[in-house]
Design a protein around this motif. Sequence first.
Motif, short mmCIF file in Angstrom:
data_model
loop_
_atom_site.label_atom_id
_atom_site.label_comp_id
_atom_site.label_asym_id
_atom_site.label_seq_id
_atom_site.Cartn_x
_atom_site.Cartn_y
_atom_site.Cartn_z
N GLU A 38 -31.69 -46.16 -31.94
CA GLU A 38 -30.80 -45.40 -32.80
C GLU A 38 -29.33 -45.50 -32.37
OE1 GLU A 38 -32.24 -41.46 -32.79
OE2 GLU A 38 -34.13 -41.93 -33.83
N ASP A 39 -29.07 -45.72 -31.07
CA ASP A 39 -27.70 -45.79 -30.55
C ASP A 39 -27.19 -47.22 -30.50
OD1 ASP A 39 -27.96 -43.08 -30.20
OD2 ASP A 39 -28.63 -43.26 -28.13
N ALA A 40 -27.61 -48.07 -31.43
CA ALA A 40 -27.23 -49.48 -31.38
C ALA A 40 -25.73 -49.66 -31.56
CB ALA A 40 -28.00 -50.27 -32.45
N GLU A 41 -25.11 -48.88 -32.47
CA GLU A 41 -23.67 -49.04 -32.72
C GLU A 41 -22.85 -48.69 -31.49
OE1 GLU A 41 -20.32 -47.51 -35.96
OE2 GLU A 41 -22.43 -46.85 -36.09
N GLU A 42 -23.19 -47.61 -30.83
CA GLU A 42 -22.47 -47.22 -29.61
C GLU A 42 -22.68 -48.26 -28.50
OE1 GLU A 42 -22.47 -43.59 -26.30
OE2 GLU A 42 -23.75 -43.50 -28.10
N PHE A 43 -23.90 -48.77 -28.41
CA PHE A 43 -24.22 -49.73 -27.35
C PHE A 43 -23.43 -51.04 -27.52
CE2 PHE A 43 -26.91 -53.30 -25.92
CZ PHE A 43 -26.98 -53.01 -24.57
N TYR A 44 -23.43 -51.59 -28.77
CA TYR A 44 -22.80 -52.88 -29.00
C TYR A 44 -21.27 -52.78 -29.10
CZ TYR A 44 -27.42 -54.86 -29.81
OH TYR A 44 -28.70 -55.28 -29.66
N ASN A 45 -20.76 -51.68 -29.61
CA ASN A 45 -19.32 -51.58 -29.86
C ASN A 45 -18.55 -50.94 -28.71
OD1 ASN A 45 -19.78 -52.70 -32.38
ND2 ASN A 45 -19.93 -50.71 -33.39
N GLU A 46 -19.20 -50.16 -27.88
CA GLU A 46 -18.47 -49.46 -26.82
C GLU A 46 -18.97 -49.84 -25.42
OE1 GLU A 46 -18.62 -45.29 -27.51
OE2 GLU A 46 -17.88 -45.41 -29.58
N LEU A 47 -20.27 -49.72 -25.19
CA LEU A 47 -20.78 -49.90 -23.83
C LEU A 47 -20.64 -51.35 -23.36
CD1 LEU A 47 -23.81 -48.13 -22.34
CD2 LEU A 47 -23.56 -50.57 -21.94
N LEU A 48 -21.07 -52.32 -24.19
CA LEU A 48 -21.01 -53.73 -23.78
C LEU A 48 -19.58 -54.21 -23.56
CD1 LEU A 48 -23.83 -55.38 -25.94
CD2 LEU A 48 -23.87 -54.83 -23.51
N PRO A 49 -18.62 -53.96 -24.48
CA PRO A 49 -17.24 -54.38 -24.18
C PRO A 49 -16.67 -53.70 -22.93
CG PRO A 49 -17.49 -53.95 -26.52
CD PRO A 49 -18.74 -53.46 -25.86
N SER A 50 -17.02 -52.44 -22.70
CA SER A 50 -16.56 -51.75 -21.50
C SER A 50 -17.13 -52.39 -20.24
CB SER A 50 -16.96 -50.27 -21.57
OG SER A 50 -16.59 -49.60 -20.38
N ALA A 51 -18.41 -52.80 -20.29
CA ALA A 51 -19.02 -53.45 -19.13
C ALA A 51 -18.34 -54.79 -18.83
CB ALA A 51 -20.51 -53.66 -19.38
N ALA A 52 -18.08 -55.59 -19.86
CA ALA A 52 -17.41 -56.88 -19.65
C ALA A 52 -16.00 -56.68 -19.09
CB ALA A 52 -17.36 -57.65 -20.97
N GLU A 53 -15.29 -55.68 -19.59
CA GLU A 53 -13.94 -55.41 -19.09
C GLU A 53 -13.97 -54.95 -17.63
OE1 GLU A 53 -9.79 -55.40 -19.76
OE2 GLU A 53 -11.49 -56.16 -20.95
N ASN A 54 -14.95 -54.11 -17.26
CA ASN A 54 -15.08 -53.67 -15.88
C ASN A 54 -15.39 -54.84 -14.95
OD1 ASN A 54 -14.52 -50.95 -16.22
ND2 ASN A 54 -16.64 -50.41 -16.66
N PHE A 55 -16.21 -55.78 -15.40
CA PHE A 55 -16.50 -56.96 -14.59
C PHE A 55 -15.23 -57.76 -14.32
CE2 PHE A 55 -21.26 -57.45 -15.85
CZ PHE A 55 -21.52 -56.27 -15.16
N LEU A 56 -14.37 -57.92 -15.35
CA LEU A 56 -13.12 -58.67 -15.17
C LEU A 56 -12.17 -57.93 -14.23
CD1 LEU A 56 -12.53 -59.86 -18.84
CD2 LEU A 56 -13.31 -61.24 -16.92
N VAL A 57 -12.10 -56.62 -14.34
CA VAL A 57 -11.25 -55.83 -13.45
C VAL A 57 -11.73 -55.96 -12.01
CG1 VAL A 57 -10.51 -53.49 -12.87
CG2 VAL A 57 -10.55 -54.24 -15.26
N LEU A 58 -13.04 -55.89 -11.81
CA LEU A 58 -13.59 -56.08 -10.47
C LEU A 58 -13.27 -57.46 -9.93
CD1 LEU A 58 -17.11 -54.37 -10.78
CD2 LEU A 58 -15.15 -53.58 -9.44
N GLY A 59 -13.33 -58.48 -10.81
CA GLY A 59 -12.98 -59.83 -10.39
C GLY A 59 -11.54 -59.91 -9.92
N ARG A 60 -10.61 -59.29 -10.62
CA ARG A 60 -9.20 -59.30 -10.21
C ARG A 60 -9.02 -58.58 -8.87
NH1 ARG A 60 -4.56 -58.01 -14.39
NH2 ARG A 60 -3.49 -58.42 -12.40
#
Length: 465
Positions: free
Chosen positions: A98-120
Amino acid sequence: MKPTGTDPRILSLAAEVAKSPEQNVPVILLKLKEIINNTPLGSSELKKIKQDIYCYDLIQYCLLVLSQDCSRIQGGWTTISQLTQILSHCCVGLEPGEDAEEFYNELLPSAAENFLVLGRRLQTCFINAAKGEEKDELLHSFQIVTDSLFWLLGGHVQLIQNVLQSDHFLHLLQTDNVQIGSTVMTMLQNILQINRSKRTKILLKLNKQKEEEHRRLQLQLQRQRAMRLSRELRLSMLEIVHPGQVEKYNREIEEKSALIIQKHWRGYRERKNFRQQRPSLTEYKAAVILQRATLKFLEKCRKKKKLFAPWQGLQDLTDARRVELKQQVDDYLRRHPSSQMSDVTSRELHSQAQEQLQHYLMGRALEERAQQHREALMAQISTNIEQLMKAPSLKEAEGKEPELFLSRSRPVAAKAKQAHLTTLKHIQAPWWKKLGEEAGDEIDVPKDEFSVELGTLFIGGTKPP
């Protein structure tokens, strides 16, 4: 809404995270790695565990930990890098429901951005580090973070565009460090391969959709054309048919149309029934084959049992049957009396039989030796023939090659000598003596010319050059 039948390990872990202080949460979340690794990859059990992890907000806890300062986390960059692995593995293959929209639109982009910040942040720490061991540890953690990001992008290709447009990723590409740069370039190549494969799949899907749409339009045009032709044919026929026969003609057309529709409908229905009954027919054929094989096997077993069954003796005879059988034996002996023979006659017959048997065995031994001798001669003759066929002509023979034409057999040598002398005499004779001769005539040779030794040549006819 919490799922039913939640894994007890996830329940206990969520309760422990909720009750523990903030500085202990990252270490507690590391237990998720053991739970995921102990579950078979690609199984339904792993999908259920990922859903439980998402429903109890453990993935959100991981994201919050990744955004904190590394110096405040127990284990430092090692704990952070392991949490990125856990987060990427939990997000790939997860069905949020049921939470597919929140998962794909908010959680996944946030996870990718956090990975890039950790890389920097890891890049900055690696460049500023002085010790070799510390640099190796930071480089290892950086590689784990990039691998986790690549794993996340492999499961959710829609995030590739966000990563490629991110300023943090651009900053990682602009580094002057060779080790960090090679790691980032390797990740970029892998991302581009994923993006290329994604575009290929999209193009294939679009081409397939276009082909299906084109096929649908063609079918629709064919139907419209057929209907138009049918109506034009009916109108032309109505112009030809007499007004009084129009109703009869329409009735005939309706009957033909009904027959065509019924024919196609019956064909469709029978094909559908056949497809539904095909598994049953296959099972029936398999059962027939199994029964046939089983009956054959049982029949063979019965035959073997009868063949090797031990003899169980005669059935019990009654007194009347014994008297009857004894009477039959006495009658046979009375009709066929046995001849009496003395001991002397028996010994003589025995001696004669022994002599005949000994004579037969001696004759058989002689025949075996003669057969062996014949076989040896045949083998020798075959060898000589094979050597003669492969030997060159006498004119071309060199060295020991003329010895191939020699024979150890006196009859063969005599015949060869005779043929050789005959050929020489015929060649050297004057021409007037050959007038009455023919090609098949033989010439007499004196007997004193037959004295030959073992080293005599074969027949003069050699292999033609």
